[in-house]
Design an enzyme around this catalytic site. Structure first.
Site, PDB file in Angstrom:
ATOM      1  N   ASP A 196       0.832  -1.206   0.000  1.00  0.00           N
ATOM      2  CA  ASP A 196       0.000   0.000   0.000  1.00  0.00           C
ATOM      3  C   ASP A 196       0.867   1.256   0.000  1.00  0.00           C
ATOM      4  OD1 ASP A 196      -1.632   2.224   1.558  1.00  0.00           O
ATOM      5  OD2 ASP A 196      -3.069   0.826   0.678  1.00  0.00           O
ATOM      6  N   ARG A 197       0.591   2.130  -0.940  1.00  0.00           N
ATOM      7  CA  ARG A 197       1.387   3.331  -1.112  1.00  0.00           C
ATOM      8  C   ARG A 197       1.196   4.304   0.046  1.00  0.00           C
ATOM      9  NH1 ARG A 197      -0.786  -0.250  -3.578  1.00  0.00           N
ATOM     10  NH2 ARG A 197      -2.599   0.993  -4.091  1.00  0.00           N
ATOM     11  N   THR A 198      -0.049   4.493   0.459  1.00  0.00           N
ATOM     12  CA  THR A 198      -0.338   5.418   1.558  1.00  0.00           C
ATOM     13  C   THR A 198       0.263   4.917   2.869  1.00  0.00           C
ATOM     14  OG1 THR A 198      -2.363   6.219   0.520  1.00  0.00           O
ATOM     15  CG2 THR A 198      -2.194   6.449   2.908  1.00  0.00           C
ATOM     16  N   CYS A 209      -3.220   5.079 -10.491  1.00  0.00           N
ATOM     17  CA  CYS A 209      -3.188   5.238  -9.032  1.00  0.00           C
ATOM     18  C   CYS A 209      -2.513   6.572  -8.754  1.00  0.00           C
ATOM     19  CB  CYS A 209      -2.402   4.098  -8.374  1.00  0.00           C
ATOM     20  SG  CYS A 209      -2.101   4.345  -6.608  1.00  0.00           S
ATOM     21  N   ASN A 210      -3.229   7.509  -8.137  1.00  0.00           N
ATOM     22  CA  ASN A 210      -2.671   8.822  -7.868  1.00  0.00           C
ATOM     23  C   ASN A 210      -1.506   8.759  -6.886  1.00  0.00           C
ATOM     24  OD1 ASN A 210      -4.660  11.080  -9.071  1.00  0.00           O
ATOM     25  ND2 ASN A 210      -5.865   9.304  -8.441  1.00  0.00           N
ATOM     26  N   THR A 211      -1.680   8.008  -5.798  1.00  0.00           N
ATOM     27  CA  THR A 211      -0.650   7.965  -4.763  1.00  0.00           C
ATOM     28  C   THR A 211       0.649   7.374  -5.289  1.00  0.00           C
ATOM     29  OG1 THR A 211      -2.464   7.583  -3.196  1.00  0.00           O
ATOM     30  CG2 THR A 211      -0.219   7.357  -2.352  1.00  0.00           C
ATOM     31  N   ALA A 212       0.548   6.396  -6.201  1.00  0.00           N
ATOM     32  CA  ALA A 212       1.745   5.764  -6.762  1.00  0.00           C
ATOM     33  C   ALA A 212       2.623   6.757  -7.504  1.00  0.00           C
ATOM     34  CB  ALA A 212       1.342   4.626  -7.692  1.00  0.00           C
ATOM     35  N   THR A 271      -5.955  10.340  -0.994  1.00  0.00           N
ATOM     36  CA  THR A 271      -5.493   9.629   0.191  1.00  0.00           C
ATOM     37  C   THR A 271      -4.565  10.537   1.002  1.00  0.00           C
ATOM     38  OG1 THR A 271      -3.508   8.736  -0.865  1.00  0.00           O
ATOM     39  CG2 THR A 271      -5.550   7.440  -1.058  1.00  0.00           C
ATOM     40  N   LYS A 320     -12.588   0.748  -1.802  1.00  0.00           N
ATOM     41  CA  LYS A 320     -11.671  -0.388  -1.987  1.00  0.00           C
ATOM     42  C   LYS A 320     -12.306  -1.707  -1.566  1.00  0.00           C
ATOM     43  CE  LYS A 320      -7.123   1.780  -2.167  1.00  0.00           C
ATOM     44  NZ  LYS A 320      -6.717   1.209  -3.461  1.00  0.00           N
ATOM     45  N   CYS A 326      -8.042  10.101  -6.027  1.00  0.00           N
ATOM     46  CA  CYS A 326      -7.783   8.674  -5.789  1.00  0.00           C
ATOM     47  C   CYS A 326      -8.586   7.949  -6.848  1.00  0.00           C
ATOM     48  CB  CYS A 326      -8.211   8.248  -4.387  1.00  0.00           C
ATOM     49  SG  CYS A 326      -8.144   6.449  -4.135  1.00  0.00           S
TER      50      CYS A 326
END
Length: 472
Positions: A281-283, A316-319, A360, A402, A433
């Protein structure tokens, strides 16, 4: 350096003959440091059989494709395919590989057009498959192609127990070929053109008998070395780093399909997807220093690159907090969703716009969106701690996106966060997200106090960007 590869096994001895003629070519002997040659022959059940059935060609397709993919891994610059029949699927093959295959028919046509006037009769010795497919006719339309009356003897001379494929270059096999050449001369032919690469193995004894027969393997070798063979345009292929999250990946692919102008299946974009939900998980890493997803993200990108992708998309924005470092070690671009989003907002709403960001906590705290939006002069408005908790609940909660929910509590939580950023001056809202657009399958704006605030879907913008890149 020119790196030329020969596919062996389709005609075992003919492939070896072609390879030898490349090695002893004067151009190569004078410039040996300029050339790198490869030859690959694998066990192949059809290698000594005549082409009687469609199954034989199918087998050749799979064999040829497999070896070409091996050559791709070795950075080969061109491939030689010493088999006339296998050129029947050259267009199909070329669409699936990145290396240009030198066309033996083009090589012969180039040679003949330079040396012989249109309209002359050319005697052709070829397989039933090539003859019945009119494969030579397509390249030599200006010439009168003549075939021997007894194809059976010719096939026996090549494929029989005492044939050339089995290493017999004289005796009955040579006599059958000479007999066919004599018949063709009797029909007024000026030259003899082999449409079987094995016949190059017996041109010298035929020359001694006065037969003007072309050495097709030599012509093919000359053409490959002397011509700057055109690379067939390769169809764009998109690599998708999927699974982050899984539903968002499917949504992204669907948006590409819906935004591609197409009349038929073949008009759509090639996509290779690695759906890898096991990427950490990136977050969780960005906020709590849990397992770093960098290697998993990078290795997935490398596999997509190895699969022949021309560009990579990560829905995926966080990635995208990891993209800058990963990009340095790739040979193909990652099309940045966040940059695409910033460009869109700046172009369509102006630089004075205030962008509300619902994302996120990892995306918020990494400031990956902030940095890009601020480069475009855009002010970013984020939720306070309480409302950011609502955003996280809408994504990661028991009834969150999710977990497969797109309505009910998850949407109510997100709307509360949206109303907060709107009340603090947001002119547009970025659904930052990739699960969040799933909560708004039809809506394009949020209405509050008679104010309509546009929803910005980065996944949709990335899909449209991909379509533009693919068609350019």
């Amino acid at each position: 350096m020119e790196k030329i590869a020969v596919i062996g096994g389709l005609g075992t001895l003919a492939g070896g003959d072609l390879f030898f003629k490349l090695l002893k070519h004067q151009e190569v002997l004078k410039n040996q440091l300029k050339y790198h040659f490869l030859f690959e022959q694998q066990p192949y059940s059809q290698m000594n059989l005549p082409l009687y059935q469609e199954e034989d060609i199918k087998s050749r397709k799979f064999y040829t494709y497999t070896i070409c993919k091996n050559f791709e891994d070795k950075s080969v610059t061109k491939v030689m395919l010493p088999c006339f029949a296998s050129h029947s699927f050259l267009e199909e093959l070329q669409k699936e590989i990145s290396i240009p295959v030198v066309n033996i028919f083009k090589a012969l046509a180039h040679y003949i057009h330079l040396r012989f006037k249109p309209g002359i009769k050319i005697g052709v010795l070829t397989s039933d498959y090539v003859k019945e497919g009119h494969m030579l006719n397509a390249y030599l339309r200006d010439y009168d192609l003549v075939f021997p009356s007894d194809q059976r003897k010719l096939m026996d001379a090549i494929y029989g127990d005492q044939g050339i494929k089995n290493g017999y270059f004289d005796g009955l096999s040579l006599e059958y070929i000479y007999e066919a050449c004599t018949e063709l001369y009797g029909k007024g032919c000026d030259i003899i053109l082999p449409g079987i690469t094995e016949l190059s193995l017996v041109v010298e004894p035929l020359w001694k008998r006065g037969v003007h027969i072309l050495d097709v393997n030599q012509i093919y070798a000359d053409y490959a070395l002397e011509q700057d063979n055109d690379r067939t345009a390769k169809q764009f292929k998109l690599g998708i780093l999927g699974g982050v999250g899984p539903s968002a990946t499917v949504d992204f692919m669907n948006k590409i399909i819906r935004n591609t102008p197409a009349q038929k299946d073949q008009d759509h974009i090639k996509m290779v997807v690695e759906q890898n939900p096991q990427i950490p998980d990136r977050t969780a890493h960005l906020i709590h220093q849990e397992t770093d997803p960098s290697i998993a993200l990078f290795s997935t990108c490398k596999r997509l690159q190895a699969e022949g992708a021309d560009a990579i998309a990560i829905p995926c924005n966080t990635a995208h907090a990891f993209v800058e470092e990963i990009q340095k070690h790739l040979n193909i671009p990652i099309i940045n969703m966040l940059t695409t989003t910033a460009e869109y907002i700046s172009k369509n709403f102006g630089q004075s716009v205030k962008a509300g960001l619902l994302a996120t906590s990892g995306t918020i705290e990494s400031k990956v969106y902030h940095d890009i939006l601020e480069k475009y002069g855009l002010e970013v408005i984020i939720p306070d701690e309480k409302h950011q908790g609502y955003v996280m609940e809408s994504i990661y909660g028991e009834y969150g996106a999710k977990a497969g929910f797109t309505d009910g509590a998850c949407k109510e939580y997100l709307l509360m966060a949206a109303e907060f950023v709107i009340s603090n001056g947001a002119d547009v809202i970025i659904l930052g997200c990739t699960e969040l657009p799933l909560l708004f399958p039809e809506e394009t704006e949020i209405t509050k106090n008679e104010k309509n605030t546009p929803l910005i879907d980065p996944t949709l913008l990335l899909a449209r960007k991909i379509v533009t890149v693919a068609k350019s």
